[in-house]
Write an enzyme that holds these catalytic residues in place. Structure first.
Site, PDB file in Angstrom:
ATOM      1  N   HIS A   1       0.841  -1.206   0.000  1.00  0.00           N
ATOM      2  CA  HIS A   1       0.000   0.000   0.000  1.00  0.00           C
ATOM      3  C   HIS A   1       0.872   1.249   0.000  1.00  0.00           C
ATOM      4  O   HIS A   1       1.745   1.397   0.847  1.00  0.00           O
ATOM      5  CB  HIS A   1      -0.904   0.012   1.246  1.00  0.00           C
ATOM      6  CG  HIS A   1      -2.073  -0.917   1.126  1.00  0.00           C
ATOM      7  ND1 HIS A   1      -3.318  -0.620   1.589  1.00  0.00           N
ATOM      8  CD2 HIS A   1      -2.179  -2.137   0.556  1.00  0.00           C
ATOM      9  CE1 HIS A   1      -4.139  -1.612   1.318  1.00  0.00           C
ATOM     10  NE2 HIS A   1      -3.464  -2.552   0.704  1.00  0.00           N
TER      11      HIS A   1
ATOM     12  N   TYR B   1      -9.375   5.330   7.382  1.00  0.00           N
ATOM     13  CA  TYR B   1      -9.578   5.654   8.795  1.00  0.00           C
ATOM     14  C   TYR B   1     -10.627   6.760   8.847  1.00  0.00           C
ATOM     15  O   TYR B   1     -10.420   7.822   8.252  1.00  0.00           O
ATOM     16  CB  TYR B   1      -8.277   6.179   9.422  1.00  0.00           C
ATOM     17  CG  TYR B   1      -7.197   5.137   9.629  1.00  0.00           C
ATOM     18  CD1 TYR B   1      -6.340   4.757   8.602  1.00  0.00           C
ATOM     19  CD2 TYR B   1      -7.014   4.551  10.885  1.00  0.00           C
ATOM     20  CE1 TYR B   1      -5.336   3.815   8.804  1.00  0.00           C
ATOM     21  CE2 TYR B   1      -6.007   3.609  11.100  1.00  0.00           C
ATOM     22  CZ  TYR B   1      -5.183   3.240  10.053  1.00  0.00           C
ATOM     23  OH  TYR B   1      -4.185   2.310  10.261  1.00  0.00           O
TER      24      TYR B   1
ATOM     25  N   PRO C   1      -4.366   0.194  18.890  1.00  0.00           N
ATOM     26  CA  PRO C   1      -4.076  -0.292  17.538  1.00  0.00           C
ATOM     27  C   PRO C   1      -4.113   0.767  16.424  1.00  0.00           C
ATOM     28  O   PRO C   1      -3.578   0.513  15.347  1.00  0.00           O
ATOM     29  CB  PRO C   1      -5.144  -1.366  17.301  1.00  0.00           C
ATOM     30  CG  PRO C   1      -6.215  -1.091  18.286  1.00  0.00           C
ATOM     31  CD  PRO C   1      -5.578  -0.418  19.455  1.00  0.00           C
TER      32      PRO C   1
ATOM     33  N   LYS D   1       0.991  -0.213  15.057  1.00  0.00           N
ATOM     34  CA  LYS D   1       2.409  -0.275  15.442  1.00  0.00           C
ATOM     35  C   LYS D   1       2.802  -1.512  16.263  1.00  0.00           C
ATOM     36  O   LYS D   1       3.987  -1.829  16.363  1.00  0.00           O
ATOM     37  CB  LYS D   1       2.775   0.974  16.269  1.00  0.00           C
ATOM     38  CG  LYS D   1       2.828   2.227  15.448  1.00  0.00           C
ATOM     39  CD  LYS D   1       3.999   2.213  14.484  1.00  0.00           C
ATOM     40  CE  LYS D   1       3.804   3.141  13.324  1.00  0.00           C
ATOM     41  NZ  LYS D   1       4.175   2.610  12.034  1.00  0.00           N
TER      42      LYS D   1
ATOM     43  N   TYR E   1       3.821   6.439  10.001  1.00  0.00           N
ATOM     44  CA  TYR E   1       2.988   5.290   9.610  1.00  0.00           C
ATOM     45  C   TYR E   1       3.822   4.217   8.907  1.00  0.00           C
ATOM     46  O   TYR E   1       3.700   3.032   9.200  1.00  0.00           O
ATOM     47  CB  TYR E   1       1.832   5.749   8.714  1.00  0.00           C
ATOM     48  CG  TYR E   1       0.721   4.721   8.628  1.00  0.00           C
ATOM     49  CD1 TYR E   1      -0.380   4.779   9.463  1.00  0.00           C
ATOM     50  CD2 TYR E   1       0.800   3.667   7.713  1.00  0.00           C
ATOM     51  CE1 TYR E   1      -1.385   3.825   9.403  1.00  0.00           C
ATOM     52  CE2 TYR E   1      -0.197   2.700   7.650  1.00  0.00           C
ATOM     53  CZ  TYR E   1      -1.284   2.792   8.493  1.00  0.00           C
ATOM     54  OH  TYR E   1      -2.275   1.834   8.438  1.00  0.00           O
TER      55      TYR E   1
HETATM   56  P1  FAD Z   1       1.565 -12.111  21.286  1.00  0.00           P
HETATM   57  O1  FAD Z   1       1.265 -12.098  19.844  1.00  0.00           O
HETATM   58  O2  FAD Z   1       0.554 -11.730  22.272  1.00  0.00           O
HETATM   59  O3  FAD Z   1       2.244 -13.487  21.633  1.00  0.00           O
HETATM   60  C1  FAD Z   1       2.442 -13.939  22.965  1.00  0.00           C
HETATM   61  C2  FAD Z   1       2.317 -15.443  23.017  1.00  0.00           C
HETATM   62  O4  FAD Z   1       2.631 -15.911  24.322  1.00  0.00           O
HETATM   63  C3  FAD Z   1       0.898 -15.912  22.729  1.00  0.00           C
HETATM   64  O5  FAD Z   1       0.920 -16.894  21.704  1.00  0.00           O
HETATM   65  C4  FAD Z   1       0.418 -16.485  24.064  1.00  0.00           C
HETATM   66  O6  FAD Z   1      -0.499 -17.568  23.881  1.00  0.00           O
HETATM   67  C5  FAD Z   1       1.731 -16.926  24.682  1.00  0.00           C
HETATM   68  N1  FAD Z   1       1.722 -17.018  26.149  1.00  0.00           N
HETATM   69  C6  FAD Z   1       1.180 -16.157  27.037  1.00  0.00           C
HETATM   70  N2  FAD Z   1       1.392 -16.583  28.309  1.00  0.00           N
HETATM   71  C7  FAD Z   1       2.101 -17.721  28.193  1.00  0.00           C
HETATM   72  C8  FAD Z   1       2.617 -18.652  29.143  1.00  0.00           C
HETATM   73  N3  FAD Z   1       2.439 -18.466  30.476  1.00  0.00           N
HETATM   74  N4  FAD Z   1       3.290 -19.744  28.728  1.00  0.00           N
HETATM   75  C9  FAD Z   1       3.473 -19.942  27.379  1.00  0.00           C
HETATM   76  N5  FAD Z   1       3.001 -19.106  26.433  1.00  0.00           N
HETATM   77  C10 FAD Z   1       2.325 -18.016  26.839  1.00  0.00           C
HETATM   78  N6  FAD Z   1       0.113  -4.507  15.376  1.00  0.00           N
HETATM   79  C11 FAD Z   1       0.645  -4.060  14.204  1.00  0.00           C
HETATM   80  O7  FAD Z   1       1.880  -3.915  14.112  1.00  0.00           O
HETATM   81  N7  FAD Z   1      -0.126  -3.755  13.107  1.00  0.00           N
HETATM   82  C12 FAD Z   1      -1.485  -3.894  13.147  1.00  0.00           C
HETATM   83  O8  FAD Z   1      -2.146  -3.682  12.127  1.00  0.00           O
HETATM   84  C13 FAD Z   1      -2.083  -4.313  14.389  1.00  0.00           C
HETATM   85  N8  FAD Z   1      -3.415  -4.464  14.500  1.00  0.00           N
HETATM   86  C14 FAD Z   1      -3.939  -5.074  15.612  1.00  0.00           C
HETATM   87  C15 FAD Z   1      -5.291  -5.316  15.627  1.00  0.00           C
HETATM   88  C16 FAD Z   1      -5.848  -5.976  16.723  1.00  0.00           C
HETATM   89  C17 FAD Z   1      -7.328  -6.227  16.721  1.00  0.00           C
HETATM   90  C18 FAD Z   1      -5.024  -6.408  17.811  1.00  0.00           C
HETATM   91  C19 FAD Z   1      -5.595  -7.174  18.994  1.00  0.00           C
HETATM   92  C20 FAD Z   1      -3.669  -6.144  17.804  1.00  0.00           C
HETATM   93  C21 FAD Z   1      -3.110  -5.473  16.712  1.00  0.00           C
HETATM   94  N9  FAD Z   1      -1.759  -5.216  16.649  1.00  0.00           N
HETATM   95  C22 FAD Z   1      -1.230  -4.668  15.497  1.00  0.00           C
HETATM   96  C23 FAD Z   1      -0.876  -5.590  17.756  1.00  0.00           C
HETATM   97  C24 FAD Z   1      -0.169  -6.938  17.552  1.00  0.00           C
HETATM   98  O9  FAD Z   1      -1.108  -7.939  17.271  1.00  0.00           O
HETATM   99  C25 FAD Z   1       0.651  -7.294  18.794  1.00  0.00           C
HETATM  100  O10 FAD Z   1       1.463  -6.194  19.131  1.00  0.00           O
HETATM  101  C26 FAD Z   1       1.527  -8.546  18.567  1.00  0.00           C
HETATM  102  O11 FAD Z   1       0.732  -9.708  18.648  1.00  0.00           O
HETATM  103  C27 FAD Z   1       2.658  -8.650  19.603  1.00  0.00           C
HETATM  104  O12 FAD Z   1       3.367  -9.846  19.415  1.00  0.00           O
HETATM  105  P2  FAD Z   1       4.019 -10.615  20.633  1.00  0.00           P
HETATM  106  O13 FAD Z   1       4.689 -11.813  20.057  1.00  0.00           O
HETATM  107  O14 FAD Z   1       4.785  -9.660  21.467  1.00  0.00           O
HETATM  108  O15 FAD Z   1       2.806 -11.055  21.567  1.00  0.00           O
HETATM  109  C1  DHB Z   2      -5.359  -3.113  10.822  1.00  0.00           C
HETATM  110  C2  DHB Z   2      -5.227  -2.911  12.171  1.00  0.00           C
HETATM  111  C3  DHB Z   2      -4.875  -1.667  12.622  1.00  0.00           C
HETATM  112  O1  DHB Z   2      -4.722  -1.451  13.931  1.00  0.00           O
HETATM  113  C4  DHB Z   2      -4.657  -0.618  11.749  1.00  0.00           C
HETATM  114  O2  DHB Z   2      -4.336   0.605  12.229  1.00  0.00           O
HETATM  115  C5  DHB Z   2      -4.777  -0.820  10.403  1.00  0.00           C
HETATM  116  C6  DHB Z   2      -5.131  -2.087   9.939  1.00  0.00           C
HETATM  117  C7  DHB Z   2      -5.738  -4.461  10.334  1.00  0.00           C
HETATM  118  O3  DHB Z   2      -5.993  -5.339  11.165  1.00  0.00           O
HETATM  119  O4  DHB Z   2      -5.779  -4.665   9.111  1.00  0.00           O
END
Ligand code: FAD
Ligand code: DHB
Length: 397
Positions: A77, A206, A298, A302, A390
């Protein structure tokens, strides 16, 4: 219960993007790791979350040899749209940040690619295995205790990476008084859906509307991802499919653009909104990365990109320690991450404040938001500030 012991160099709690990428990058440099994950492989591969990857996230995954499917299936994009007061302003990344773009590719697809790469290389990921405690990280013999449902097992390692997300056990295991917590919660959440419908816009939209924020995103040319601002304790049972589509039509459409395409709703969820930072991202030989250390709201996409940026630094610092027994990069890890984390916090807070309805009675705030959007629409300087954040600030910014 019997206790089996596994020995490795880096014990990793959590198989989200952070834990899996760390294991992959370490393996490429000859450092061994074991990942324990409380959920099943299927669960983590199907969990719908982030969708927008910064340029440098894509470049890192490419350099790490796991970018082939992302390059094939990801949607590049070159801009986003802001919709307000019946108008649409386009932020043109290609013109404002030459050569940079974002790629829409689901987080669960990144997770699938990483799991496939680790397993193909003979890596160890223990699924359905909940870490119950982390110990000994203030000395030089840390351990992770986990239960795989039938027995309690222990990992003995040199370092622990706490990649277990916001609700994991790593951060709460750090001694009282070590961490300073900075936090803000927001008086709203996002209701997200995945719909079997072609996106009605090629670019993300947005929208600020009197009823609240809405976002149109996508996962593929056939699947739309949509979000609506809702109450933090929203009862999904009160949102029939028809009510969701009505709200999306109202908040996202203007009179000139195409109508939103409807389709079967494949998934619905509510995501709370929070800004959170724990400092420092470390105690002794326990290092926190990704959502375990920080959460952004979100808006601005980021979260996962920050997790990837943390892991890039942590992997380099660990590899350097094993190669030269020099701990300086590990000592610098938390400070180096936090510089970037706070800039992403600022941007995510700003995008959230700009685009959500905070207080139904505050006519002043609504006028201020509209004035700011109008300013952005007419100012190349304001558009550049939005665009460069962004697409992602340079790694050393
Ligand atoms: P997680 O993905 O949370 O991974 C942690 C893992 O640890 C999980 O699999 C969990 O099951 C496991 N765990 C927890 N406790 C334990 C335990 N005690 N023992 C063993 N395993 C355990 N970010 C972006 O950059 N761009 C986006 O567009 C964006 N959109 C989002 C939209 C939504 C709706 C949401 C909810 C989040 C969004 N985010 C976005 C944020 C992004 O999803 C998170 O920042 C990302 O998942 C972080 O990765 P992580 O590996 O740190 O944590
Ligand atoms: C998506 C999530 C976001 O938080 C965002 O700012 C843009 C797109 C997505 O899930 O596609």
């Amino acid at each position: 219960m019997a206790q089996a012991v596994l020995r490795t160099q880096v014990g990793i709690v959590g198989a989200g993007p952070a834990g899996l990428l760390l294991s992959h990058l370490l393996a490429r440099e000859g450092v061994a790791s074991v990942v324990v994950e409380s959920r099943s492989r299927r669960h983590v591969e199907e969990r719908i979350r982030a969708g927008v990857l910064e340029q440098q996230t894509v470049d890192l995954l490419d350099e790490a040899g796991i970018g082939a499917r992302l390059r094939r299936e990801g949607l590049v994009h070159h801009g986003i749209k802001l919709r307000f007061s019946g108008r649409t302003a386009r932020i043109d990344f290609a013109a404002l940040t030459p050569g940079r773009a974002v790629t829409v590719y689901g987080q669960h697809e990144v997770v699938k690619d990483l799991i496939a790469a680790r397993l193909a290389a003979g890596g160890t990921i223990v699924f359905d295995a909940e870490a119950t405690s982390v110990h000994g990280f203030d000395g030089d013999a840390p351990t992770i205790t986990f239960s795989d449902g039938t027995q309690t097992r222990r990992i003995e390692c040199d370092f622990i990476a706490g990649c277990d997300g916001f609700h994991g056990i790593s951060r709460p295991s750090i001694d009282a008084g070590v961490l300073r917590i900075y936090e803000r919660t927001y008086p709203f959440a996002w209701l997200g859906i995945l719909a079997q419908a072609p996106p009605s816009s090629e670019e993300l939209i947005y929208a600020l509307h009197d009823d609240g924020f809405a976002l149109l995103s996508m996962r593929s040319p056939q699947i739309t991802r949509l979000y609506l601002q809702c109450a933090p304790d929203e009862d999904l049972g009160k949102w029939s499919d028809a009510r969701i589509w009505d709200a999306l039509h109202t908040r996202l459409e203007d009179t000139s653009g195409p109508r939103l395409n409807e389709g079967a709703i494949l998934q619905k969820s509510v995501t709370p909104m929070r800004s959170f930072v724990a400092e420092p991202m470390r105690q002794g030989r326990l290092f926190l990365a990704g959502d375990a250390a920080h959460i952004v709201p979100p808006t601005g996409a980021k979260g996962m990109n920050l997790a990837v940026a943390d892991i890039r630094l942590l992997a380099c610092a660990l590899v350097h320690w094993y190669a030269s027994n020099d701990a300086s990069a590990l000592e610098n890890y938390s400070d180096a991450c936090l510089r970037r984390v706070w800039k992403a916090q600022r941007f995510s807070w700003w995008m959230t404040s700009l685009l959500h309805r905070f207080d139904a009675d505050s006519a002043f705030d609504r006028r201020r938001q509209l004035a700011e959007l109008d300013y952005i629409a007419g100012s190349r300087a304001a558009q550049t500030a939005l665009a460069e954040n962004y697409v992602g600030l340079p790694l050393d910014a």
